[in-house]
Design a protein around this motif. Structure first.
Motif, PDB file in Angstrom:
ATOM      1  N   ILE A 182      32.232  44.094  41.064  1.00 35.02           N
ATOM      2  CA  ILE A 182      33.227  43.861  40.019  1.00 35.02           C
ATOM      3  C   ILE A 182      33.130  44.978  38.973  1.00 35.02           C
ATOM      4  O   ILE A 182      32.124  45.693  38.891  1.00 35.02           O
ATOM      5  N   ASP A 183      34.175  45.116  38.165  1.00 34.62           N
ATOM      6  CA  ASP A 183      34.299  46.266  37.264  1.00 34.62           C
ATOM      7  C   ASP A 183      34.145  45.917  35.792  1.00 34.62           C
ATOM      8  O   ASP A 183      34.171  46.819  34.945  1.00 34.62           O
ATOM      9  N   GLY A 184      34.013  44.640  35.468  1.00 34.74           N
ATOM     10  CA  GLY A 184      33.895  44.299  34.054  1.00 34.74           C
ATOM     11  C   GLY A 184      33.655  42.829  33.834  1.00 34.74           C
ATOM     12  O   GLY A 184      33.830  41.992  34.734  1.00 34.74           O
ATOM     13  N   TRP A 185      33.227  42.526  32.604  1.00 32.88           N
ATOM     14  CA  TRP A 185      33.004  41.153  32.160  1.00 32.88           C
ATOM     15  C   TRP A 185      33.814  40.897  30.892  1.00 32.88           C
ATOM     16  O   TRP A 185      33.741  41.663  29.942  1.00 32.88           O
ATOM     17  N   ARG A 186      34.539  39.802  30.885  1.00 37.73           N
ATOM     18  CA  ARG A 186      35.140  39.278  29.663  1.00 37.73           C
ATOM     19  C   ARG A 186      34.250  38.142  29.201  1.00 37.73           C
ATOM     20  O   ARG A 186      33.902  37.246  29.968  1.00 37.73           O
ATOM     21  N   LEU A 187      33.863  38.153  27.934  1.00 36.72           N
ATOM     22  CA  LEU A 187      32.814  37.270  27.420  1.00 36.72           C
ATOM     23  C   LEU A 187      33.419  36.206  26.514  1.00 36.72           C
ATOM     24  O   LEU A 187      33.912  36.491  25.420  1.00 36.72           O
TER      25      LEU A 187
END
Length: 583
Positions: free
Chosen positions: A321-326
């Motif tokens: 995966i390319d990113g995390w939204r927190l």
């Protein structure tokens, strides 16, 4: 001049390293109070005959709010260090504003000046470059597409057979997303943000049961791995939603606390205020809001920290995966987020870290925690002006100017600019079902600085009120889609990708904000290109005079027509009309 209104600090959005060679300096003054501001600066070690050597350079007024003007300058100190102050002038007086105070002439003692000690490359705010050219699409997985009925949860309803509710299911899954990736690619999307996909009780999945497992209704890990690969084949990045502020009620450690009470080995995983555990009238343990089914995690606890950081690493290393939204990022301690960043960037150096924060977020945006936050100040301004029409034109310009000056430019370039989401009514509903207002919203969003996000279905005219109304099943029948709106959004995304100044490479500035006519004019500019946007946010025809177009020949990008203006350049706009001129 009102001297007490002047403000500067040699940090954050007022003085920062834009890149390894460049400093950005900003000064705030009372609106309309000064005719000019110059930066006076020099190397702190450059002395001749016991006199500090300094030079001056004029600053640009980069924007205004109802209370303040902002002055901006970009400088490249030869030896990466600088002392500086400001020469402020109006028609009656000139003075020098420095860290040591205000002086009628340039102070001779160098300790009076502001100090930028050294531009260390490692301190430059460094978000992933790819984000600047990304147009996101937010997917609520339960409602986007049912591609494999074998994974349907018990009691799942036929697709779109009922209004969405907090408890019903329609069987949305990963295969349903895979089946429609060509649709996203055709629209021009190159980033997908999924709300939570991990095993959970609810249809929204923000009440996690197991952070290491896919929710069975969405498929399995093999299907998710295929989804990520298929996205990457199309140049689409994938961002997942991490709910690390709180778990779900059925999270095994919390169940253990409920069963074992003070003898539970997990009692320090949560913020408990006594035993037995009770939920009424309010929980005697910390939660998200007062929602008893979402107990707040103690991210200071070493075991909790280890568990969650393993989660952060696992989904990057195993599934690319390319990113995390927190989720609820502002309620988690800063120390945790600093460690989180190290783990994530170690697993994938250009992963995008996005925090859900609805207010001024400078403490999280200093390069040691997040790459960006969800830009709700932008959202609120755009919705209040274009959709709801509850603020005036100059109030809107003030709001957007404040947004642009809240953070450094390299932070603004990756800010997550949304118009609505699973947490808000849809833009068509907010616009009182007037699609002309929706078009203005999209034009402004997709020509603004940052990385824009489209909420699934908005682009084909889906409506819906506050949660759960905004979480309806995606409409896939072409006869029920607004294809005119789809093609309009598609064209804007293409312009953002192909015209440098339309997208993130262009600086933004308001040229006019007319309260009487309810029209705005703004420019996007690069060194080689200038665009002028004219928007009519009213239900009546308007004529806007634009001296910037006088005797100019330019192309109107949305119609692709070439137009030559007379000396008195006047733009004729239909109700809710818009133009974009390329000079």
């Amino acid at each position: 001049m009102i001297k007490e209104a002047i403000f500067h600090r040699p940090k954050n959005n007022y003085a920062y390293a834009y890149d390894k060679d460049t400093l950005h300096i900003q000064l705030q003054t009372k609106k309309g109070d000064m005719d000019s501001v110059e930066l006076v600066f020099g190397d702190p070690y450059d002395w001749v005959n016991e006199k500090w050597q300094m030079k001056s350079k004029e600053m640009l007024k980069s924007g205004s709010t109802d209370s303040h003007d902002f002055w901006f300058i970009e400088v490249k100190p030869e030896f990466h260090r600088m002392r500086y102050g400001f020469r402020c002038s109006d028609s009656k007086e000139t003075f020098y504003y420095t860290e040591g105070g205000i002086f009628p002439s340039a102070p001779s003692e160098i300790h009076n000046y502001f100090c930028f000690p050294y531009l260390n490359n490692i301190d430059v705010f460094n978000a992933p470059n790819w984000v600047k050219d990304t147009v996101w699409y937010q997917i609520f997985p339960e409602r986007f597409g049912n591609g494999d009925k074998n994974f349907n949860p018990e009691g799942a309803l036929p697709w779109a057979s009922a209004d969405p509710s907090p408890t019903n299911f329609f069987g949305g899954d990963f295969q349903g997303v895979i089946d429609h990736l060509d649709y996203l690619e055709d629209l021009g999307i190159n980033g997908v943000y999924f709300t939570p996909i991990f095993k959970a009780y609810s249809n929204h999945k923000y009440d996690t049961i197991d952070y290491m497992e896919i929710d069975p209704q969405f498929g399995d890990k093999d299907t998710f791995r295929t989804l990520v690969k298929e996205c990457h084949k199309r140049g689409i990045r994938v961002m997942l939603d991490a709910v690390f502020n709180h778990s779900g009620y059925y999270f095994p450690p919390f169940q253990d606390v409920l069963n074992e009470k003070e003898h539970s080995k997990y009692k320090d995983w949560f913020h408990l205020r006594g035993f037995p555990i009770v939920q009424e009238p309010i929980p005697n343990y910390d939660t998200f809001g007062f929602v008893g089914s979402m107990p707040k995690l103690n991210t200071e606890n070493p075991e909790v920290k280890k568990y969650l950081l393993n989660v952060a690493r696992y989904w990057i290393e195993e599934f690319d995966i390319d990113g995390w939204r927190l989720d609820v990022a502002n309620e988690v301690d800063h120390a945790f987020w600093r460690e989180f960043r190290k783990v994530v960037k170690d697993a994938k150096h250009d992963a995008y870290i996005l925090g859900e924060i609805w207010h001024d977020s400078m403490p999280w945006l200093q390069g040691d925690q997040f790459d960006a936050v969800m830009n709700y100040p932008f959202t609120n301004g755009a919705i209040d002006f274009f959709a709801k029409q509850v603020i005036s034109t100059d109030q809107f310009a003030n709001t957007i100017s404040k947004v642009l000056h809240m953070y450094p430019a390299n932070v603004n370039e990756v800010a997550f600019n949304l118009l609505d989401s699973h947490d808000t009514p849809r833009i068509l509903t907010l616009s009182h079902n007037d699609k002309r207002r929706v078009e203005l919203l999209y034009l402004f969003q997709l020509s603004f600085v940052g990385t824009p996000c489209i909420y699934y279905g908005d682009e084909i005219g889906m409506a819906g009120g506050q949660d759960p109304g905004c979480r309806a099943c995606m409409v896939w029948e072409p006869e029920n889609q607004d294809l005119k709106l789809f093609h309009f959004v598609q064209k804007l995304i293409k312009l953002r990708k192909t015209v440098p100044s339309f997208g993130n490479k262009g600086t933004f500035k308001f040229l006019q904000a007319n309260n009487i006519d309810n029209t705005i004019v703004y420019e996007k500019k690069t060194e080689n290109e200038r665009l002028i946007f004219v928007l009519n946010n009213s239900d009546k025809k308007k004529w806007v005079s634009l001296q910037e177009l006088s005797n100019k020949t330019c192309q109107e990008l949305l119609t692709e027509q070439t137009i030559t203006f007379e000396k008195d350049a006047v733009v004729n706009l239909e109700a809710y009309g818009y133009k974009c001129y390329k000079l």
